[in-house]
Write a protein that holds these residues in place. Structure first.
Motif, PDB file in Angstrom:
ATOM      1  N   SER A 180       0.788  -1.231   0.000  1.00  0.00           N
ATOM      2  CA  SER A 180       0.000   0.000   0.000  1.00  0.00           C
ATOM      3  C   SER A 180       0.822   1.284   0.000  1.00  0.00           C
ATOM      4  O   SER A 180       0.269   2.361  -0.251  1.00  0.00           O
ATOM      5  CB  SER A 180      -0.924   0.026   1.234  1.00  0.00           C
TER       6      SER A 180
ATOM      7  N   ALA B 124      -3.882   4.169  -2.693  1.00  0.00           N
ATOM      8  CA  ALA B 124      -5.275   3.839  -2.420  1.00  0.00           C
ATOM      9  C   ALA B 124      -5.998   4.935  -1.650  1.00  0.00           C
ATOM     10  O   ALA B 124      -7.216   5.107  -1.782  1.00  0.00           O
ATOM     11  CB  ALA B 124      -5.364   2.516  -1.665  1.00  0.00           C
TER      12      ALA B 124
ATOM     13  N   GLU C 278      -0.574  -2.884   7.485  1.00  0.00           N
ATOM     14  CA  GLU C 278      -0.083  -4.091   6.828  1.00  0.00           C
ATOM     15  C   GLU C 278       0.786  -4.879   7.802  1.00  0.00           C
ATOM     16  O   GLU C 278       1.565  -4.298   8.559  1.00  0.00           O
ATOM     17  CB  GLU C 278       0.768  -3.756   5.595  1.00  0.00           C
TER      18      GLU C 278
END
Length: 283
Positions: free
Chosen positions: A42, A62, A266
């Motif tokens: 990400s 994102a 994450e």
């Protein structure tokens, strides 16, 4: 009407650029002698030397987060309002990011949240120090932009706040006596202390590619020890199943065991040091 059309086209282009960026294709840590980048599923952070400046860019496609910081030798720090999406491509282990060619120095694998080990014996301290720090977190509001990424061999920070700009890349290695931490890139403006630093280690690629070697004699629980090459020994003070305390050079660092619901963006897979048997600890 013309201005509105230009605005709409610009927005569509930005959205298309974000949608087209699949960072998972490039996961890893990359470096050359004047730059370093870390890419997860990400997030991408790239640090680089350009002319007489040091610069860093944080991008989270994102969420639409894109932030750039420029340190100049006159002591100024700027944050350009217009930051183009990062242009990333790869050929084998070589990454091209905004025209910079970097070599991969560490693989990264992401996993689902899991129960991390408890630290119940002195022989598990090193593994827990490494495992508990792993992960990715980031966020931004009107006052602050931040990102922290810790891999098995490297630690990255991008922090911009009203009081401090702290952007750095470092290598780390852990064992049952503590953590050896060595910064190779540092961009710091601290309004409280007056510090202004912009630095990248000479021979940055070789530094990033090679594992740190620990000298156990430098772990001293009651003091902070520096190695000649600039590494810092954070020595073990104590441990509990869910927390480890280290001597952090003027303060006690708390390293807590991360929970599955801790909010980490994450989770990075724990990978034992591949060269433990090849690099015996110095005595």
């Amino acid at each position: 009407m013309k201005k509105l059309l230009i605005f709409i086209v610009g927005m569509l282009s930005a959205v298309a650029a974000l949608a087209a960026t699949n960072l998972s294709l490039y996961r890893g840590v990359y470096a050359n002698d004047s730059a370093e980048a870390v890419i997860t599923d990400s997030v991408c952070i790239v640090y680089f030397q350009k002319d007489s400046t040091m610069q860093a860019i944080l991008e989270v496609p994102a969420s639409g987060l894109r932030h750039k910081t420029v340190f100049a030798p006159d002591g100024s720090v700027s944050f350009p309002a217009e930051v183009e999406p990062l242009a990333i491509s790869a050929a084998g282990s070589v990454l091209n990011i905004n025209g910079l060619e970097l070599e991969k120095v560490e693989d990264i694998a992401t996993v689902e949240p899991y129960e991390m080990d408890d630290c119940r014996a002195d022989m598990s301290v090193g593994k827990c120090l490494q495992q508990w720090r792993l992960g990715v977190d980031y966020g931004a509001d009107e006052n602050q932009t931040f990102c922290e990424i810790n891999t098995n061999r490297h630690m990255f920070v991008y922090l911009v706040s009203p009081y401090m700009v702290y952007i750095r890349a470092a290598a780390a290695r852990n064992n049952n006596k503590g953590t050896l931490f060595s910064q190779n890139i540092r961009m710091m403006k601290n309004n409280n202390t007056g510090e202004y630093t912009m630095h990248i280690m000479p021979g940055n690629l070789a530094f990033c590619r090679n594992d740190l070697e620990i000298d156990n004699a430098k772990f001293q629980p009651n003091t902070c020890t520096f190695s000649p090459d600039g590494g810092i020994y954070w020595s073990l003070i104590s441990f509990e199943p869910g927390n480890i305390q280290l001597n952090g050079c003027g303060e006690t660092y708390q390293v807590p065991r991360r929970q599955k619901d801790s909010g980490i963006k994450e989770w990075i897979k724990y990978e034992p040091y591949s060269t433990d048997s090849e690099l015996p600890l110095l005595r």
